[in-house]
Design an enzyme around this catalytic site. Structure first.
Site, PDB file in Angstrom:
ATOM      1  N   GLY A  89      23.203  -3.427   5.428  1.00  0.00           N
ATOM      2  CA  GLY A  89      24.448  -3.938   4.809  1.00  0.00           C
ATOM      3  C   GLY A  89      24.567  -3.418   3.381  1.00  0.00           C
ATOM      4  N   ASP A 139      12.696 -11.828  -1.214  1.00  0.00           N
ATOM      5  CA  ASP A 139      12.463 -11.736   0.232  1.00  0.00           C
ATOM      6  C   ASP A 139      13.685 -11.051   0.846  1.00  0.00           C
ATOM      7  OD1 ASP A 139      12.339 -12.136   2.939  1.00  0.00           O
ATOM      8  OD2 ASP A 139      11.772 -14.253   2.818  1.00  0.00           O
ATOM      9  N   ASN A 156      20.022  -6.786   6.486  1.00  0.00           N
ATOM     10  CA  ASN A 156      20.466  -6.922   5.086  1.00  0.00           C
ATOM     11  C   ASN A 156      20.441  -5.582   4.351  1.00  0.00           C
ATOM     12  OD1 ASN A 156      20.950  -9.674   5.197  1.00  0.00           O
ATOM     13  ND2 ASN A 156      18.828 -10.198   4.708  1.00  0.00           N
ATOM     14  N   TYR A 192       5.304  -7.631  16.096  1.00  0.00           N
ATOM     15  CA  TYR A 192       5.450  -6.450  15.226  1.00  0.00           C
ATOM     16  C   TYR A 192       6.169  -5.335  15.968  1.00  0.00           C
ATOM     17  CZ  TYR A 192       3.877  -2.624  12.102  1.00  0.00           C
ATOM     18  OH  TYR A 192       3.802  -1.553  11.240  1.00  0.00           O
ATOM     19  N   THR A 223      -2.157   5.148   8.608  1.00  0.00           N
ATOM     20  CA  THR A 223      -2.300   5.799   7.306  1.00  0.00           C
ATOM     21  C   THR A 223      -3.304   5.001   6.476  1.00  0.00           C
ATOM     22  OG1 THR A 223      -0.030   6.568   7.465  1.00  0.00           O
ATOM     23  CG2 THR A 223      -1.007   6.587   5.283  1.00  0.00           C
ATOM     24  N   GLY A 234       1.734  -7.841  -0.247  1.00  0.00           N
ATOM     25  CA  GLY A 234       1.571  -6.851  -1.319  1.00  0.00           C
ATOM     26  C   GLY A 234       0.942  -7.468  -2.552  1.00  0.00           C
ATOM     27  N   PHE A 241       0.831  -1.208   0.000  1.00  0.00           N
ATOM     28  CA  PHE A 241       0.000   0.000   0.000  1.00  0.00           C
ATOM     29  C   PHE A 241       0.871   1.267   0.000  1.00  0.00           C
ATOM     30  CE2 PHE A 241      -1.795   2.802   3.494  1.00  0.00           C
ATOM     31  CZ  PHE A 241      -2.437   3.673   2.631  1.00  0.00           C
ATOM     32  N   ASN A 249       8.397  -9.330  -1.888  1.00  0.00           N
ATOM     33  CA  ASN A 249       8.142 -10.769  -2.056  1.00  0.00           C
ATOM     34  C   ASN A 249       6.639 -11.053  -2.128  1.00  0.00           C
ATOM     35  OD1 ASN A 249       7.340 -10.407   0.552  1.00  0.00           O
ATOM     36  ND2 ASN A 249       8.523 -12.108   1.422  1.00  0.00           N
ATOM     37  N   LEU A 273      10.619  -0.378   3.628  1.00  0.00           N
ATOM     38  CA  LEU A 273       9.221  -0.442   4.084  1.00  0.00           C
ATOM     39  C   LEU A 273       8.715  -1.879   4.218  1.00  0.00           C
ATOM     40  CD1 LEU A 273       9.429   2.551   2.924  1.00  0.00           C
ATOM     41  CD2 LEU A 273       6.987   2.383   2.527  1.00  0.00           C
TER      42      LEU A 273
HETATM   43  N1  LIG Z   1      -0.122   1.838   6.773  1.00  0.00           N
HETATM   44  C1  LIG Z   1       0.072   2.179   8.025  1.00  0.00           C
HETATM   45  O1  LIG Z   1      -0.855   2.696   8.677  1.00  0.00           O
HETATM   46  C2  LIG Z   1       1.402   1.993   8.694  1.00  0.00           C
HETATM   47  C3  LIG Z   1       1.558   2.435  10.003  1.00  0.00           C
HETATM   48  C4  LIG Z   1       2.773   2.274  10.634  1.00  0.00           C
HETATM   49  C5  LIG Z   1       3.847   1.706   9.948  1.00  0.00           C
HETATM   50  N2  LIG Z   1       3.680   1.274   8.675  1.00  0.00           N
HETATM   51  C6  LIG Z   1       4.832   0.654   8.022  1.00  0.00           C
HETATM   52  O2  LIG Z   1       4.912   1.018   6.653  1.00  0.00           O
HETATM   53  C7  LIG Z   1       5.377  -0.090   5.876  1.00  0.00           C
HETATM   54  C8  LIG Z   1       4.376  -0.364   4.759  1.00  0.00           C
HETATM   55  O3  LIG Z   1       3.115  -0.731   5.320  1.00  0.00           O
HETATM   56  P1  LIG Z   1       1.817  -0.900   4.421  1.00  0.00           P
HETATM   57  O4  LIG Z   1       0.692  -0.376   5.195  1.00  0.00           O
HETATM   58  O5  LIG Z   1       2.081  -0.385   3.074  1.00  0.00           O
HETATM   59  O6  LIG Z   1       1.672  -2.492   4.411  1.00  0.00           O
HETATM   60  P2  LIG Z   1       1.584  -3.517   3.185  1.00  0.00           P
HETATM   61  O7  LIG Z   1       1.378  -4.870   3.764  1.00  0.00           O
HETATM   62  O8  LIG Z   1       0.617  -3.030   2.172  1.00  0.00           O
HETATM   63  O9  LIG Z   1       3.035  -3.394   2.549  1.00  0.00           O
HETATM   64  C9  LIG Z   1       4.150  -4.094   3.029  1.00  0.00           C
HETATM   65  C10 LIG Z   1       4.895  -4.665   1.834  1.00  0.00           C
HETATM   66  O10 LIG Z   1       6.083  -5.331   2.282  1.00  0.00           O
HETATM   67  C11 LIG Z   1       6.220  -6.547   1.566  1.00  0.00           C
HETATM   68  N3  LIG Z   1       7.053  -7.455   2.355  1.00  0.00           N
HETATM   69  C12 LIG Z   1       6.792  -7.960   3.589  1.00  0.00           C
HETATM   70  N4  LIG Z   1       7.795  -8.751   3.991  1.00  0.00           N
HETATM   71  C13 LIG Z   1       8.720  -8.739   2.982  1.00  0.00           C
HETATM   72  C14 LIG Z   1       9.984  -9.370   2.795  1.00  0.00           C
HETATM   73  N5  LIG Z   1      10.513 -10.187   3.729  1.00  0.00           N
HETATM   74  N6  LIG Z   1      10.657  -9.128   1.648  1.00  0.00           N
HETATM   75  C15 LIG Z   1      10.146  -8.306   0.698  1.00  0.00           C
HETATM   76  N7  LIG Z   1       8.955  -7.704   0.809  1.00  0.00           N
HETATM   77  C16 LIG Z   1       8.249  -7.911   1.951  1.00  0.00           C
HETATM   78  C17 LIG Z   1       4.795  -7.025   1.389  1.00  0.00           C
HETATM   79  O11 LIG Z   1       4.637  -7.986   0.367  1.00  0.00           O
HETATM   80  C18 LIG Z   1       4.063  -5.715   1.075  1.00  0.00           C
HETATM   81  O12 LIG Z   1       4.073  -5.429  -0.307  1.00  0.00           O
HETATM   82  C19 LIG Z   1       5.558  -1.251   6.835  1.00  0.00           C
HETATM   83  O13 LIG Z   1       6.921  -1.321   7.213  1.00  0.00           O
HETATM   84  C20 LIG Z   1       4.719  -0.868   8.033  1.00  0.00           C
HETATM   85  O14 LIG Z   1       5.208  -1.428   9.207  1.00  0.00           O
HETATM   86  C21 LIG Z   1       2.482   1.392   8.033  1.00  0.00           C
END
Ligand SMILES: NC(=O)c1ccc[n+]([C@@H]2O[C@H](COP(=O)([O-])OP(=O)(O)OC[C@H]3O[C@@H](n4cnc5c(N)ncnc54)[C@H](O)[C@@H]3O)[C@@H](O)[C@H]2O)c1
Length: 312
Positions: free
Chosen positions: A101, A55, A98, A144, A174, A36, A11, A32, A72
């Site tokens: 790094g 991943d 990673n 988390y 968000t 998503g 997102f 990965n 993210l």
């Molecule tokens: N949306 C919110 O309200 C919010 C609030 C606080 C923090 N965040 C942070 O923002 C970031 C994005 O959140 P989001 O709401 O877009 O969630 P989301 O689930 O839509 O997006 C997360 C993305 O990360 C990918 N992902 C997860 N593990 C992975 C891995 N090991 N390797 C590669 N890709 C991986 C998922 O496939 C997904 O596309 C996250 O780190 C989340 O913790 C979001």
């Protein structure tokens, strides 16, 4: 500049890819697809964008330069991280390691997407960056919260020990288009229930508060933070606070739905209040949210109407 966005098919990541391309950067999106969807980036046709399915909890080797890394990747909704507890801990720990790094190897600037969940069930309101939080490490949400707290700690360690140029954004709730309808977060939940004429489920008595930031505001704040020289965490969120019950009523009104509001038990360790203190973001980044709740919700409702339409 060339930017890498991990979680770029999610997102928020996909909105950030759009913004970076708009600003003239090249973007490599790494995801990965665990939570998503390629659909989120399917509209991006321009040169200068590439996508790698990978991943990030496993090492990533890339040829050529990378200037900016936006990390993210992480399951983000409670349903997701409780279903994927080990992957969540791994991406916060190994994934962040990673990517740091990679930042060291490429001499890139690194930004960690952290969360307001590092404050846990906060004992102070609003939460400023100086508050250390009230987190239950062994509760179901601990996977988390602690993964992000570790991610912040290792980011600061790489900054202090290796001199890596790092940023930490603490993202507060968000919402916006491209959220998954069934990801369990309150905005898609209520909108879907309202649009489908289902009961709106409020957990607890609905007096717990949240503040919601629209996606375009959030990614603008993240972008500005990356471009600043401020290393310590910065809250990016909308301080306008609503009770969940108020929020359910606003969604009913904006969708014109006749759904009933029903009440269910509050989940374990659900925070009672959540509101960012954004003094730092205002001062350092000259940032504050611009999209009103009504405008943002209207755009999101429109998106979910389209998604529901294509499902029929
Ligand atoms: N949306 C919110 O309200 C919010 C609030 C606080 C923090 N965040 C942070 O923002 C970031 C994005 O959140 P989001 O709401 O877009 O969630 P989301 O689930 O839509 O997006 C997360 C993305 O990360 C990918 N992902 C997860 N593990 C992975 C891995 N090991 N390797 C590669 N890709 C991986 C998922 O496939 C997904 O596309 C996250 O780190 C989340 O913790 C979001």
């Amino acid at each position: 500049m060339k930017a890498l966005v991990t979680g770029g098919a999610g997102f928020l990541g996909s909105h950030l890819c759009d913004l970076l391309l708009e600003k003239g950067h090249e973007v490599v999106c790494v995801d990965n697809l665990i939570t998503g969807n390629e659909q989120n980036i399917a509209h991006i046709k321009q040169d200068g964008f590439s996508y790698i399915r990978h991943d990030v909890s496993k090492p990533l080797y890339l040829k050529g330069k990378i200037d900016l890394i936006f990390h993210l990747a992480s399951p983000a909704s409670p349903i997701d991280y409780m279903e994927l507890p080990i992957q969540t801990l791994k991406v916060g720990a190994l994934g962040t390691h990673n990517m740091l790094g990679l930042a060291k190897e490429k001499n890139a600037r690194f930004l960690l997407a952290s969360t307001s969940e590092v404050y846990g069930d906060p004992l102070v309101n609003p939460q400023s960056e100086e508050y250390w939080g009230n987190v239950n490490p062994v509760g179901p949400r601990g996977v988390y919260d602690e993964s992000k707290r570790f991610a912040e700690a290792i980011t600061m360690a790489y900054h202090r020990y290796h001199g890596i140029d790092t940023r930490i954004v603490r993202i507060f709730n968000t919402y916006g288009p491209r959220m998954r309808m069934n990801d369990g977060r309150v905005v898609p939940n209520f909108i879907k229930q309202a649009l489908c004429g289902e009961d709106i489920t409020v957990y607890g008595d609905g007096s717990q508060t949240r503040s919601f930031c629209y996606a375009s505001d959030e990614v603008e704040g993240i972008f500005r933070l990356m471009n600043s020289d401020y290393v310590l965490p910065v809250n990016i969120g909308n301080p306008e606070e609503h009770t969940i019950l108020e929020f359910a009523r606003i969604i009913l009104e904006l969708t014109g739905s006749n759904s009933r509001i029903i009440f269910k038990d509050l989940p374990v360790d659900d925070p009672k209040q959540r509101r960012p203190d954004i003094t730092k973001a205002k001062k350092i980044l000259k940032w504050e949210p611009e999209v009103s709740l009504e405008q943002g919700l209207k755009r999101t409702i429109e998106y979910f109407r389209d998604v529901l339409g294509t499902m029929k």
